[in-house]
Design a protein around this motif. Structure first.
Motif, PDB file in Angstrom:
ATOM      1  N   GLY A 194       0.823  -1.204   0.000  1.00  0.00           N
ATOM      2  CA  GLY A 194       0.000   0.000   0.000  1.00  0.00           C
ATOM      3  C   GLY A 194       0.855   1.251   0.000  1.00  0.00           C
ATOM      4  N   PHE A 195       0.184   2.417   0.125  1.00  0.00           N
ATOM      5  CA  PHE A 195       0.875   3.699   0.137  1.00  0.00           C
ATOM      6  C   PHE A 195       1.125   4.154   1.575  1.00  0.00           C
ATOM      7  CE2 PHE A 195      -1.713   4.645  -3.925  1.00  0.00           C
ATOM      8  CZ  PHE A 195      -0.761   4.024  -4.721  1.00  0.00           C
ATOM      9  N   TRP A 196       2.386   4.436   1.909  1.00  0.00           N
ATOM     10  CA  TRP A 196       2.765   5.010   3.195  1.00  0.00           C
ATOM     11  C   TRP A 196       3.251   6.432   2.920  1.00  0.00           C
ATOM     12  CZ3 TRP A 196       2.241   1.963   7.652  1.00  0.00           C
ATOM     13  CH2 TRP A 196       1.925   0.620   7.404  1.00  0.00           C
ATOM     14  N   THR A 197       2.559   7.441   3.479  1.00  0.00           N
ATOM     15  CA  THR A 197       2.774   8.823   3.044  1.00  0.00           C
ATOM     16  C   THR A 197       2.828   9.823   4.202  1.00  0.00           C
ATOM     17  OG1 THR A 197       0.384   9.183   2.810  1.00  0.00           O
ATOM     18  CG2 THR A 197       1.573   8.362   0.877  1.00  0.00           C
ATOM     19  N   LYS A 198       3.343  11.014   3.895  1.00  0.00           N
ATOM     20  CA  LYS A 198       3.332  12.107   4.868  1.00  0.00           C
ATOM     21  C   LYS A 198       2.006  12.852   4.850  1.00  0.00           C
ATOM     22  CE  LYS A 198       8.265  13.038   5.310  1.00  0.00           C
ATOM     23  NZ  LYS A 198       9.356  14.056   5.261  1.00  0.00           N
ATOM     24  N   ASP A 199       1.397  12.949   3.675  1.00  0.00           N
ATOM     25  CA  ASP A 199       0.097  13.604   3.527  1.00  0.00           C
ATOM     26  C   ASP A 199      -0.966  12.585   3.147  1.00  0.00           C
ATOM     27  OD1 ASP A 199       1.209  16.217   3.976  1.00  0.00           O
ATOM     28  OD2 ASP A 199       1.961  16.173   1.905  1.00  0.00           O
ATOM     29  N   TYR A 269      -1.254   5.630   6.159  1.00  0.00           N
ATOM     30  CA  TYR A 269      -1.161   4.375   5.414  1.00  0.00           C
ATOM     31  C   TYR A 269      -2.474   4.139   4.697  1.00  0.00           C
ATOM     32  CZ  TYR A 269      -1.385  -0.707   4.616  1.00  0.00           C
ATOM     33  OH  TYR A 269      -1.551  -1.948   4.060  1.00  0.00           O
ATOM     34  N   SER A 270      -2.399   3.908   3.379  1.00  0.00           N
ATOM     35  CA  SER A 270      -3.573   3.598   2.586  1.00  0.00           C
ATOM     36  C   SER A 270      -3.423   2.185   2.016  1.00  0.00           C
ATOM     37  CB  SER A 270      -3.729   4.601   1.433  1.00  0.00           C
ATOM     38  OG  SER A 270      -4.907   4.335   0.699  1.00  0.00           O
ATOM     39  N   PRO A 271      -4.165   1.208   2.561  1.00  0.00           N
ATOM     40  CA  PRO A 271      -4.045  -0.193   2.121  1.00  0.00           C
ATOM     41  C   PRO A 271      -4.777  -0.448   0.808  1.00  0.00           C
ATOM     42  CG  PRO A 271      -5.663  -0.021   3.867  1.00  0.00           C
ATOM     43  CD  PRO A 271      -5.098   1.358   3.698  1.00  0.00           C
ATOM     44  N   GLU A 322      -0.186  -3.765  11.006  1.00  0.00           N
ATOM     45  CA  GLU A 322      -0.906  -2.498  10.831  1.00  0.00           C
ATOM     46  C   GLU A 322      -1.273  -1.909  12.193  1.00  0.00           C
ATOM     47  OE1 GLU A 322      -5.001  -0.701   8.803  1.00  0.00           O
ATOM     48  OE2 GLU A 322      -4.370  -2.769   8.383  1.00  0.00           O
ATOM     49  N   ALA A 323      -1.710  -2.762  13.118  1.00  0.00           N
ATOM     50  CA  ALA A 323      -2.081  -2.295  14.461  1.00  0.00           C
ATOM     51  C   ALA A 323      -0.876  -1.699  15.183  1.00  0.00           C
ATOM     52  CB  ALA A 323      -2.674  -3.449  15.265  1.00  0.00           C
ATOM     53  N   ILE A 330       0.712   6.037  13.168  1.00  0.00           N
ATOM     54  CA  ILE A 330       0.280   6.004  11.770  1.00  0.00           C
ATOM     55  C   ILE A 330      -1.243   5.905  11.702  1.00  0.00           C
ATOM     56  CG2 ILE A 330       0.240   4.634   9.635  1.00  0.00           C
ATOM     57  CD1 ILE A 330       2.876   5.954   9.876  1.00  0.00           C
ATOM     58  N   THR A 331      -1.877   6.743  10.874  1.00  0.00           N
ATOM     59  CA  THR A 331      -3.320   6.695  10.671  1.00  0.00           C
ATOM     60  C   THR A 331      -3.636   5.920   9.393  1.00  0.00           C
ATOM     61  OG1 THR A 331      -3.657   8.830  11.762  1.00  0.00           O
ATOM     62  CG2 THR A 331      -5.406   8.058  10.297  1.00  0.00           C
ATOM     63  N   THR A 332      -4.480   4.906   9.521  1.00  0.00           N
ATOM     64  CA  THR A 332      -4.891   4.144   8.344  1.00  0.00           C
ATOM     65  C   THR A 332      -6.048   4.856   7.658  1.00  0.00           C
ATOM     66  OG1 THR A 332      -4.209   1.998   9.242  1.00  0.00           O
ATOM     67  CG2 THR A 332      -5.881   1.979   7.509  1.00  0.00           C
ATOM     68  N   LEU A 333      -5.916   5.057   6.353  1.00  0.00           N
ATOM     69  CA  LEU A 333      -6.958   5.663   5.543  1.00  0.00           C
ATOM     70  C   LEU A 333      -7.570   4.562   4.668  1.00  0.00           C
ATOM     71  CD1 LEU A 333      -4.921   8.786   4.337  1.00  0.00           C
ATOM     72  CD2 LEU A 333      -6.592   8.729   6.213  1.00  0.00           C
TER      73      LEU A 333
END
Length: 375
Positions: A194-199, A269-271, A322-323, A330-333
């Motif tokens: 997935g995507f791991w990002t600052k924004d 984090y966007s899975p 993820e947990a 980290i916030t999962t989106l």
């Protein structure tokens, strides 16, 4: 598992000792062979009649190489604590128990045998190593069909990844046996990337301008399609590149994020399941066929059970990792259906371009998969 680790060390020691004495034995071996050949040639003429008399019984000796038990070296490129290595140790233990010790695996982890990965399909085919774990897409250079598992956004979640494996497995089994002289024993998944990002990245529009670390061709194509810049950095440089602003995002899975403590330099984090890689463990077909049908059936049954267990374990591993990331900041989106469809549409040309030159079996797999998931 420690039992199999100790056995692996002993095998390496035996191989080392053998290597130190082989040169000393070579001259004696050559002289012995010459002597045996001389005796054989002398005896050939005298035995011609006997040979003719026994000609009709030769068929009964076609199974001379059959064996009642085996001890196979099993190659593993990953370190001891990787989930694939743990699975191979577990498989070895289950085989030992199920066959009453008739099938033993000496597991060599961490690439101890010197195989890096891309050559493993040919290594098992040629029996350079009888059993090995290998990344399916990692050997796609030799067998293009295997690249299908990492087509971007073909699968959109873990369950779809499992479905793709179930549909593709008969095709993989056939090509492995008929073209590559090996039998697939079980298949293991990796958590999806997935995507791991600052924004926040919650749409294709949000991908524009990203400086994202990628690890393969397909990942780079996805980032470019979304308007970002791919950076094919080695993992050892990822953290420092995030810290210094060389990159602002990473395409990877949850275990990697935990290993690198991404929460210290990233926020979201966007899975989205860009790709979902798999591995399989195979055995040289000639070695496998030396065993009687009962042992073969037992090995395949243990492999089936192992596969079911690992898919369950990896799904749980993904959630656990993820947990841990969430607990550390980290916030999962969770991606919306609209975002996932955007990504699928965006990368349709990447998939279609590959399918144009892919084996016919790949097209059949994709058609069956899309029909099952309704796309």
């Amino acid at each position: 598992m420690q039992k199999y680790i100790n056995r692996s060390v002993n095998v390496i020691n035996k191989l080392t000792i053998q290597g130190e004495t082989i040169m000393k034995r070579s001259v004696l071996t050559l002289l012995t062979l010459l002597f045996i050949m001389t005796i054989a040639l002398v005896g050939c003429g005298n035995k011609e009649e006997e040979s003719n008399a026994n000609e009709g019984t030769n068929d009964s000796n076609t199974n001379d190489e059959s064996v009642d038990s085996v001890e196979w070296i099993a190659n593993e490129v990953y370190p001891e604590d990787n989930h694939n290595s743990k699975a191979l140790y577990d498989f070895a233990e289950k085989l030992d128990e199920a066959t009453d010790g008739k099938v033993q695996l000496d597991v060599m982890v961490g690439g101890a045998l010197g195989y890096e990965g891309p050559e493993l399909l040919t290594a098992v085919r040629d029996n350079a190593v009888p059993v090995s774990d290998m990344l399916v897409s990692g050997v796609a250079g030799d067998e293009p069909l295997f690249e299908i598992v990492t087509l971007p956004f073909l699968v959109q979640n873990f369950d779809e990844g499992k479905l793709l494996n179930e549909i593709a497995r008969p095709y993989f089994d056939q090509v492995a046996e008929e073209k590559w002289n090996q039998k697939i024993l079980y298949v293991t998944p990796w958590p999806a990337a997935g995507f791991w990002t600052k924004d926040k990245v919650e749409s294709v529009e949000d991908m524009k301008g990203l400086k994202m670390r990628t690890y393969d061709k397909n990942g780079a194509l996805v980032v470019e399609a979304g308007g970002g810049t791919p950076h094919p950095l080695p993992f050892s440089e990822v953290y420092s590149s995030l810290s210094t602003g060389v990159i602002d995002s990473v395409l990877t899975s949850t275990p990697t994020a935990v290993d690198a403590s991404f929460w210290e330099v990233l926020d979201f984090y966007s899975p989205v399941s860009v790709t979902m890689a798999t591995n399989f463990v195979t055995v040289n077909l000639d070695e496998f066929n030396k065993l009687d049908e009962a042992l073969q059936a037992t090995i395949l049954e243990v492999g089936k059970e192992m596969e079911e267990k690992v898919w369950t374990d990896v799904a749980e591993l993904d959630k656990e990792q993820e947990a841990i990331s969430n607990e550390n900041g980290i916030t999962t989106l969770e991606p919306s259906e609209e975002f996932l469809q955007e990504l699928s549409d965006l990368t349709e040309d990447i998939r279609n371009d590959w399918l144009e030159t892919a084996p016919e079996e790949a097209k059949e797999i994709v058609e069956k998969f899309n029909e099952e998931v309704g796309r």
